[in-house]
Scaffold this active site. Structure first.
Site, short mmCIF file in Angstrom:
data_model
loop_
_atom_site.label_atom_id
_atom_site.label_comp_id
_atom_site.label_asym_id
_atom_site.label_seq_id
_atom_site.Cartn_x
_atom_site.Cartn_y
_atom_site.Cartn_z
CB ALA A 66 -0.87 0.00 1.24
N GLY A 111 0.63 -5.27 0.60
CA GLY A 111 -0.51 -5.40 -0.32
C GLY A 111 -0.11 -6.01 -1.66
CD GLU A 114 -2.06 -8.03 2.43
OE1 GLU A 114 -1.85 -6.84 2.09
OE2 GLU A 114 -2.61 -8.34 3.49
CD GLU A 134 1.56 -5.88 5.46
OE1 GLU A 134 2.41 -6.75 5.76
OE2 GLU A 134 0.82 -5.98 4.46
N1 CO8 Z 1 4.52 3.38 -0.32
C1 CO8 Z 1 4.93 4.59 -0.76
N2 CO8 Z 1 6.13 4.81 -1.34
C2 CO8 Z 1 6.94 3.75 -1.48
C3 CO8 Z 1 6.57 2.46 -1.05
C4 CO8 Z 1 5.29 2.30 -0.45
N3 CO8 Z 1 4.85 1.08 -0.06
N4 CO8 Z 1 7.60 1.60 -1.33
C5 CO8 Z 1 8.55 2.35 -1.91
N5 CO8 Z 1 8.17 3.64 -2.01
C6 CO8 Z 1 8.91 4.76 -2.59
C7 CO8 Z 1 10.06 5.20 -1.69
O1 CO8 Z 1 9.57 6.07 -0.68
C8 CO8 Z 1 10.99 5.85 -2.67
O2 CO8 Z 1 10.48 7.13 -2.96
P1 CO8 Z 1 11.53 8.40 -3.13
O3 CO8 Z 1 12.33 8.04 -4.34
O4 CO8 Z 1 10.62 9.56 -3.31
O5 CO8 Z 1 12.34 8.40 -1.89
C9 CO8 Z 1 10.81 5.01 -3.93
O6 CO8 Z 1 9.57 4.32 -3.77
C10 CO8 Z 1 11.92 3.98 -4.09
O7 CO8 Z 1 11.98 3.22 -2.91
P2 CO8 Z 1 13.32 3.06 -2.05
O8 CO8 Z 1 14.24 4.20 -2.27
O9 CO8 Z 1 12.93 2.76 -0.64
O10 CO8 Z 1 13.95 1.76 -2.75
P3 CO8 Z 1 14.88 0.68 -2.09
O11 CO8 Z 1 15.39 -0.17 -3.21
O12 CO8 Z 1 15.89 1.30 -1.19
O13 CO8 Z 1 13.91 -0.21 -1.17
C11 CO8 Z 1 11.89 -1.42 -0.66
C12 CO8 Z 1 12.88 -0.94 -1.75
C13 CO8 Z 1 12.59 -2.48 0.23
C14 CO8 Z 1 10.73 -2.07 -1.36
C15 CO8 Z 1 11.46 -0.22 0.21
O14 CO8 Z 1 11.02 0.82 -0.64
C16 CO8 Z 1 10.36 -0.54 1.17
O15 CO8 Z 1 10.61 -1.14 2.21
N6 CO8 Z 1 9.13 -0.13 0.84
C17 CO8 Z 1 7.98 -0.26 1.72
C18 CO8 Z 1 7.47 -1.70 1.68
C19 CO8 Z 1 6.35 -1.88 2.68
O16 CO8 Z 1 6.49 -1.67 3.86
N7 CO8 Z 1 5.20 -2.33 2.16
C20 CO8 Z 1 4.03 -2.56 2.97
C21 CO8 Z 1 3.16 -1.36 3.03
S1 CO8 Z 1 1.79 -1.57 4.12
C22 CO8 Z 1 0.71 -2.52 3.21
O17 CO8 Z 1 0.97 -2.91 2.11
C23 CO8 Z 1 -0.58 -2.83 3.88
C24 CO8 Z 1 -1.58 -3.40 2.89
C25 CO8 Z 1 -2.94 -2.90 3.21
C26 CO8 Z 1 -3.83 -3.12 2.01
C27 CO8 Z 1 -4.99 -2.22 1.94
C28 CO8 Z 1 -5.65 -2.37 0.60
C29 CO8 Z 1 -6.35 -1.22 0.04
#
Ligand code: CO8
Length: 260
Positions: A66, A111, A114, A134
């Site tokens: 998400a 997500g 999922e 999460e």
């Molecule tokens: N949301 C928003 N922005 C994101 C997300 C995200 N989930 N993942 C990555 N980004 C953005 C980063 O902020 C970054 O933006 P910017 O360039 O502006 O700084 C850009 O994408 C690139 O990401 P990174 O620089 O972090 O890239 P890395 O290679 O260093 O890392 C990762 C990649 C490991 C994937 C890292 O970005 C990360 O950990 N992302 C978050 C993953 C996460 O926690 N996902 C779970 C989110 S919660 C969820 O999914 C709940 C589901 C609920 C469902 C509801 C349905 C409607």
């Protein structure tokens, strides 16, 4: 249909849905979740589409979860409709009578993992990463991860992944049964299209019955599941494909299915 965060390419009989927010690793904001719901609903009824592929744009991510930027300033009551919207998309995917293949080309987190689990078959590149991170944000999966993961990989491993937030490789995901196959990254889409083409060539009414019986029977008692299977099995006799399939076998020729 035009979308802001999604491309839908129809190359009959296959549709490819690509989540297109590469700058944020295809994170699902609410608008994208709504677009996915609309696209899957439209494709469920599209008479020229018989198999679907879901993937993410770019080489780095399938869907990184998400969109976390939308979490700030929300309250618990705000998040109930948010989670329901995600669940509704997954239910549209699971209830449509057409197979959906996830082509997981990178991060499938939260997500993203999922929605991949709501697909019928998961193919992944050898660079893909899976996880339910999460808990690291102080929350839990909200799009079915606490339920579908255990159904796919067993409760023990599901607990480990959900409690630790740990990411796993495509190879590990394959070993635990989370995904069906792993391919070198440059072959993933070609393999997904090959499989989609094969599934699309199957008699579409039997495919619908197969999906219905497996998806809706799974959570039932064995007796109820078998009752559903009996109904779906018998229902195959209401469609000309069955007569054609049986005749083709007996006449030693290739079947020419109706496929409407
Ligand atoms: N949301 C928003 N922005 C994101 C997300 C995200 N989930 N993942 C990555 N980004 C953005 C980063 O902020 C970054 O933006 P910017 O360039 O502006 O700084 C850009 O994408 C690139 O990401 P990174 O620089 O972090 O890239 P890395 O290679 O260093 O890392 C990762 C990649 C490991 C994937 C890292 O970005 C990360 O950990 N992302 C978050 C993953 C996460 O926690 N996902 C779970 C989110 S919660 C969820 O999914 C709940 C589901 C609920 C469902 C509801 C349905 C409607």
């Amino acid at each position: 249909m035009e979308f802001n965060n999604l491309t839908v390419e129809i190359s009959r009989p296959i549709a490819i849905l690509t989540v297109n927010r590469p700058k944020v690793l295809n994170a699902l904001n609410l608008e994208t979740v709504g677009e996915l719901g609309a696209a899957f609903s439209m494709l469920a009824d599209h008479d020229q589409v018989r198999a679907l592929i879901l993937t993410g744009s770019g080489e780095k991510a399938f869907i990184a979860g998400a969109d976390i930027t939308e979490f700030r300033g929300k309250t618990a009551p705000d998040m109930i409709p948010f989670a329901r919207k995600g669940h509704d998309v997954a239910r549209v995917m699971e209830s449509m009578g057409k197979p959906i293949i996830a082509a997981v080309n990178g991060y499938a987190l939260g997500g993203g993992c999922e929605i991949a689990m709501a697909c019928d078959i998961r193919l992944a590149s050898d660079t893909a990463r899976f996880g339910q991170p999460e808990i690291l944000l102080g929350l839990i999966p909200g799009m079915g991860g606490t339920q579908r993961l255990a159904r796919l990989v067993g409760l023990g491993i599901a607990r480990e992944l959900v409690y630790s937030g740990e990411q796993i490789s495509a190879q590990r995901a394959y070993e635990i049964g989370l995904i069906n196959r792993v391919f070198p990254a440059d072959q993933l889409m070609e393999e997904a299209k090959k499989l989609a083409g094969k599934l699309a060539s199957m008699p579409s009414h039997a495919m619908k019955m197969a999906k219905l019986a497996t998806n809706y029977g799974y959570d039932q008692s064995l007796d109820n599941g078998l009752m559903l299977e009996t109904q779906c099995f018998a229902h195959c006799w209401s469609h000309p494909d069955l007569e054609e399939g049986v005749a083709a076998f007996l006449e030693k020729r290739k079947a020419d299915f109706h496929n409407d």
